[in-house]
Design a protein around this motif. Structure first.
Motif: not given
Length: 228
Positions: A6-12, A181-183, A187-198
């Motif tokens: 719910a805290s993710l930005p509106d990207v529509s 948020a785009l992910a 439907p069915g997808m979640r975007g999960v922050h998985a760490g730094r680019l390295r």
């Protein structure tokens, strides 16, 4: 801390351009995002090919899909998904470095090789395709995501929901949140922050394991992260 969608930005209202949008992965992502109501632009080295793909995808999705040469799409988009073959990855991005300044770039390229033993990860001097993009695009906000999504499922209109997590990596937290948020628009997808680019290298390389599983089990495997 639990994942707070719910805290993710509106990207529509953002325009998403897809470099390599005439390939299987690019077309599939374009179709799903357009189906979700996102403004999508298909990029290609050939404007004619991009426009033909955009017209077809627009009819299939009922969405707003345009097309053009990669540089034109990069200039007109807020977020760019890089879905080109790894062999053309460096050259494509180097040509677009100036126009991509300030843009959120989502690299979903998997540097893989194939031999008689199956798929395997290629060595990338920078550490990963995403880190290569960061080097080539010093003015862009580079993230990595969408590595483990089946192009076949993305393109199948009979598949109405894709139950999987999208691992999103990056050093710019705001850019990562936009990609999460785009992910989540699909439907069915979640975007999960998985760490730094390295840490993108092992995420890209894991695709080889998924391809091997798909072959072994005749499946379209993806990932779900537990307890998040």
């Amino acid at each position: 801390m639990a994942l707070d969608l719910a805290s993710l930005p509106d990207v529509s209202g953002l325009t998403v351009g897809i470099l390599g949008g005439t390939g299987d992965q690019g077309r599939g992502l374009a179709y799903r995002l357009a189906l979700a109501g996102q403004q999508v632009l298909i990029g290609s080295r050939s404007a004619e090919r991009a426009q033909a793909a955009a017209q077809e995808l627009g009819q299939l999705s009922g969405g707003n899909v345009g097309g053009g040469e990669n540089a034109d799409v990069a200039a007109r988009s807020d977020v760019l998904i890089v879905a080109v073959p790894y062999a053309g990855h460096a050259a494509t991005l180097a040509d677009l470095a100036e126009v991509l300044v300030g843009k959120i770039v989502v690299d979903c390229v998997n540097p893989l090789g194939f031999d008689k033993q199956g798929p395997y990860a290629l060595k990338v001097d920078e550490g990963s395709a995403a880190q290569q993009a960061e080097v080539l695009l010093p003015g862009a906000r580079v993230t990595a995501a969408f590595h483990h999504v089946s192009a076949e499922l993305l393109a199948d209109p009979a598949v109405t929901s894709m139950e999987l997590d999208i691992l999103v990596l990056g050093d710019d937290r705001e850019a990562v949140a936009v990609v999460q948020a785009l992910a989540g628009r699909i439907p069915g997808m979640r975007g999960v922050h998985a760490g730094r680019l390295r840490n993108a290298g092992q995420v890209e390389a894991l695709t080889a394991n998924l391809i091997a599983m798909n072959k072994r089990y005749k499946a379209h495997s993806g990932l779900r992260v537990t307890d998040v």
